[in-house]
Scaffold this active site. Structure first.
Site, mmCIF file in Angstrom:
data_model
loop_
_atom_site.group_PDB
_atom_site.id
_atom_site.type_symbol
_atom_site.label_atom_id
_atom_site.label_comp_id
_atom_site.label_asym_id
_atom_site.label_seq_id
_atom_site.Cartn_x
_atom_site.Cartn_y
_atom_site.Cartn_z
ATOM 1 N N SER A 32 29.374 -64.192 3.823
ATOM 2 C CA SER A 32 28.791 -64.803 2.969
ATOM 3 C C SER A 32 28.991 -66.431 3.951
ATOM 4 O O SER A 32 27.519 -66.436 3.179
ATOM 5 C CB SER A 32 29.571 -65.389 2.038
ATOM 6 O OG SER A 32 29.728 -64.166 1.231
ATOM 7 N N ASN B 174 23.189 -53.571 -1.527
ATOM 8 C CA ASN B 174 24.186 -52.837 -1.305
ATOM 9 C C ASN B 174 24.108 -52.343 -2.979
ATOM 10 O O ASN B 174 25.223 -51.607 -2.801
ATOM 11 C CB ASN B 174 25.650 -54.389 -1.072
ATOM 12 C CG ASN B 174 24.802 -56.101 -2.455
ATOM 13 O OD1 ASN B 174 23.462 -56.234 -2.057
ATOM 14 N ND2 ASN B 174 25.472 -55.722 -3.145
ATOM 15 N N GLN C 61 25.350 -54.172 5.142
ATOM 16 C CA GLN C 61 25.340 -52.815 4.255
ATOM 17 C C GLN C 61 25.283 -51.676 5.104
ATOM 18 O O GLN C 61 25.638 -50.464 4.970
ATOM 19 C CB GLN C 61 25.204 -52.626 2.874
ATOM 20 C CG GLN C 61 25.481 -53.222 1.360
ATOM 21 C CD GLN C 61 26.961 -52.585 2.056
ATOM 22 O OE1 GLN C 61 27.647 -51.987 1.958
ATOM 23 N NE2 GLN C 61 27.896 -53.361 1.205
ATOM 24 N N SER D 160 30.477 -58.246 7.943
ATOM 25 C CA SER D 160 31.726 -58.336 7.848
ATOM 26 C C SER D 160 32.270 -57.318 8.126
ATOM 27 O O SER D 160 32.155 -56.146 7.906
ATOM 28 C CB SER D 160 31.034 -58.749 6.039
ATOM 29 O OG SER D 160 32.518 -58.432 4.842
ATOM 30 N N ALA D 161 33.370 -58.057 8.661
ATOM 31 C CA ALA D 161 34.778 -56.374 8.952
ATOM 32 C C ALA D 161 34.667 -55.807 7.659
ATOM 33 O O ALA D 161 35.328 -54.405 8.409
ATOM 34 C CB ALA D 161 35.940 -58.006 9.785
ATOM 35 N N HIS D 162 34.835 -56.123 6.928
ATOM 36 C CA HIS D 162 35.885 -55.706 5.408
ATOM 37 C C HIS D 162 34.798 -54.290 5.146
ATOM 38 O O HIS D 162 35.503 -53.595 4.200
ATOM 39 C CB HIS D 162 36.461 -56.652 4.957
ATOM 40 C CG HIS D 162 35.785 -56.855 3.341
ATOM 41 N ND1 HIS D 162 35.357 -56.158 2.492
ATOM 42 C CD2 HIS D 162 34.854 -57.854 4.216
ATOM 43 C CE1 HIS D 162 34.367 -57.025 1.823
ATOM 44 N NE2 HIS D 162 33.946 -57.614 2.524
ATOM 45 N N THR E 178 40.365 -73.525 13.790
ATOM 46 C CA THR E 178 41.474 -72.667 14.628
ATOM 47 C C THR E 178 40.893 -71.136 13.941
ATOM 48 O O THR E 178 41.042 -71.245 13.595
ATOM 49 C CB THR E 178 42.575 -72.986 14.756
ATOM 50 O OG1 THR E 178 43.299 -74.042 15.163
ATOM 51 C CG2 THR E 178 43.923 -72.191 15.833
ATOM 52 N N CYS F 174 30.367 -58.608 -6.312
ATOM 53 C CA CYS F 174 30.724 -59.078 -7.255
ATOM 54 C C CYS F 174 30.101 -60.109 -8.539
ATOM 55 O O CYS F 174 30.068 -61.464 -8.920
ATOM 56 C CB CYS F 174 29.739 -60.493 -6.607
ATOM 57 S SG CYS F 174 29.601 -60.141 -4.533
HETATM 58 N N1 PLP Z 1 25.647 -58.988 2.449
HETATM 59 C C1 PLP Z 1 26.137 -58.025 1.529
HETATM 60 C C2 PLP Z 1 25.013 -57.351 1.944
HETATM 61 C C3 PLP Z 1 27.426 -57.623 0.786
HETATM 62 O O1 PLP Z 1 27.152 -56.271 0.599
HETATM 63 C C4 PLP Z 1 28.400 -58.074 0.924
HETATM 64 C C5 PLP Z 1 29.929 -58.125 0.562
HETATM 65 O O2 PLP Z 1 29.537 -57.480 -1.141
HETATM 66 C C6 PLP Z 1 28.282 -59.651 1.330
HETATM 67 C C7 PLP Z 1 26.603 -60.163 2.326
HETATM 68 C C8 PLP Z 1 29.142 -60.691 1.984
HETATM 69 O O3 PLP Z 1 30.456 -60.386 2.279
HETATM 70 P P1 PLP Z 1 31.503 -61.318 2.813
HETATM 71 O O4 PLP Z 1 32.073 -60.427 1.743
HETATM 72 O O5 PLP Z 1 31.971 -60.951 4.798
HETATM 73 O O6 PLP Z 1 31.876 -62.755 2.019
#
Ligand code: PLP
Length: 503
Positions: A81, A160, A188, A208-210, A246, A334
């Site tokens: 994000s 997503n 994604q 995004s790592a997660h 940092t 979200c």
């Molecule tokens: N972009 C897409 C397509 C996503 O699916 C997501 C997470 O849901 C994000 C951006 C945002 O990722 P982060 O959780 O690292 O902010």
């Protein structure tokens, strides 16, 4: 019947991998090691500090290699994000006032959509390229819309919510022929389909790592060498002066460790897709009137399918699945705290009603057929109404008479911050969602329990637990208090917030 259902041993099947993924053991181990052994501040000059810098640099190289970039083109952020905000706002500032137009798709992630809405308020012109009923960008429209005033094209590689994959190469070709840079959110796509940034030829990208079995709280921004980007967190010199603060060394190391698993997951994706196809065919057999919001061909992520369960409320269905240990989503993670219809599903032409009947299944790469068969068995019972169900109350039905009825007991399960935004239903008992079981002693079994939350997604989860506890009359307020307020503005102004008891 009811009891036998509740006594069944519940399995866990996690089909919400587009929201986030489990952290790999190798990632957790690596992070633990870095946290404990390599705490030196990379900006210092000690031996420990230099080791921390090396870890960051090596991690950058691993991530760069995974997406075919140069390490100098990768910048760590706190999330995707953040990267999305940074790219869009940085370029907007740079282009203003000479150029004011951004072309985007209407199905971008909230972090892109909200950044664009913010810029629109500041005087930028944001235009959305139309998509077809499966979310594919209409290239001809794009060609007509791009012009001299355009300074950026935003188009995600894979969506997503519905999994659609865009032809970014073609989009980039067209944009570059007009000297317009392209930013692609690749969050994604990574780990599900090959991501080769040089082949896609984009100018900016985010990760995004997660979403790839790494830690939360770390993302990456790709800036093609030679492309403009400005500092977005001012302070120290970290991340080449772009992002002060940092570095989160353990998160960065965890991200790199997760990248090492990407190739393996890509190999698994062939099997994932076969299992997804089996799942879709079985869904059609169980409920022939489902509507697929996702494309069936290779232009869809191998793990994602989004389905309208015609006539079935998605909040109630999700709560039922959750009760049986199955995690899914309605739209994006979200959006679960509001009751706004998904902007993605609206953009592909669904009615408000259909968006409230849509469920996203996002499979893990190593999904097994037996897990999917379990999910199908629960879904089959749910759609044929063989599962114990909780009642659903339309916002209009919750009128003054029902609110004040002596048998009614309204339980407000909202989070404290939601209560600051919208006032509660009169006479309701406010409880803490996360500790809901401890309040059951306050609620007589023979009352007509009405559970209310902000957007209508959390209350049914508690409804199932109450049913298990022996409550017979349990209902939840569809669309939540926001929906109630919208449907009854006069009643809201007259009585909302009165006589609320905090338990
Ligand atoms: N972009 C897409 C397509 C996503 O699916 C997501 C997470 O849901 C994000 C951006 C945002 O990722 P982060 O959780 O690292 O902010």
């Amino acid at each position: 019947m009811l009891l036998s259902h509740f006594l069944k041993i519940r399995r866990k099947v996690y089909l919400d991998n587009n929201a986030t993924t489990s952290v790999l053991l190798s990632v957790a181990r690596r992070m633990n090691h870095v946290l404990r052994k390599h705490y030196g501040n990379p900006s210092s000059l000690s031996h420990d500090a230099i080791k921390s810098s090396v870890i960051i640099d090596d991690s950058r190289a691993v991530i760069a290699e995974t997406v075919n970039a140069d390490r100098s083109e990768i910048f760590f952020t706190g999330s995707a994000s953040e990267a999305n905000n940074a790219v869009i706002k940085s370029l907007a500032e740079h282009s203003f006032p000479a150029k004011k137009k951004i072309l985007s798709t209407p199905i971008e992630h909230a972090s892109v959509m909200s950044s664009l809405a913010y810029l629109e308020q500041k005087g930028f012109s944001i235009e959305y390229i139309p998509v077809d009923s499966k979310g594919r960008v209409l290239i001809e429209s794009f060609q007509q819309m791009i012009d001299e005033a355009t300074f950026l094209v935003c188009c995600m590689l894979a969506n997503n919510e519905i999994g659609v994959i865009q032809d970014i190469k073609q989009i980039t070709e067209i944009a570059h022929s007009k000297q317009v840079p392209v930013f692609s959110d690749c969050v994604q796509a990574l780990g599900k389909i090959p991501v080769d940034l040089k082949e896609l030829n984009v100018d900016y990208a985010s990760f995004s790592a997660h979403k790839i079995h790494g830690p939360k709280g770390v993302g990456a921004m790709y800036v093609n060498s030679g492309s403009f980007i400005s500092s977005f967190i001012h302070g120290g010199h970290q991340e080449n002066g772009l992002r002060a603060g940092t570095e989160s060394i353990h998160n960065i190391a965890g991200f790199a460790e997760a990248c090492k698993n990407v190739k393996k997951n890509l190999k698994l994706s062939v099997k994932t897709k076969l299992i997804k196809d089996f799942f879709i065919n079985e869904l059609i057999r169980i409920k022939p009137d489902i509507i697929l919001n996702s494309v069936l061909d290779e232009n869809c992520l191998p793990n994602t399918v989004n389905v309208v369960f015609t006539g079935v409320n998605n909040a109630a269905l999700m709560a039922a699945l959750d009760y049986f240990g199955i995690a899914v989503s309605a739209g994006s993670a979200c959006n679960t705290q509001s009751n706004d219809a998904s902007h993605v599903l609206k953009a592909i032409g669904l009615t408000d009603q259909q968006t409230r009947e849509s469920i996203r299944f996002s499979l893990p790469a190593d999904i097994s057929k037996s897990q999917i068969k379990y999910v199908l068995s629960i879904l089959e019972q749910a759609v044929s109404e063989k599962l114990p169900s909780i009642g659903m109350l339309e916002p209009k039905q919750l009128n003054e008479e029902l609110i004040n009825h002596p048998d009614t007991l309204i339980v407000d399960v909202r989070f404290w911050h939601d209560r600051l935004i919208v006032k509660g239903i009169p006479n309701s008992r406010e409880i803490n969602f996360f500790a809901f079981k401890k309040y059951f002693k306050h609620f007589p079994l023979d009352k007509n329990i009405i559970l209310v939350c902000q957007g209508g997604f959390f209350a049914p989860i508690i409804g199932y637990a109450m049913k298990q506890h022996g409550y017979k009359n349990v209902q939840f307020l569809m669309l939540g208090i926001i929906g109630w307020q919208k449907a009854n503005p006069e009643l809201y102004n007259k009585i909302a917030g009165k006589n609320i008891i905090k338990l």
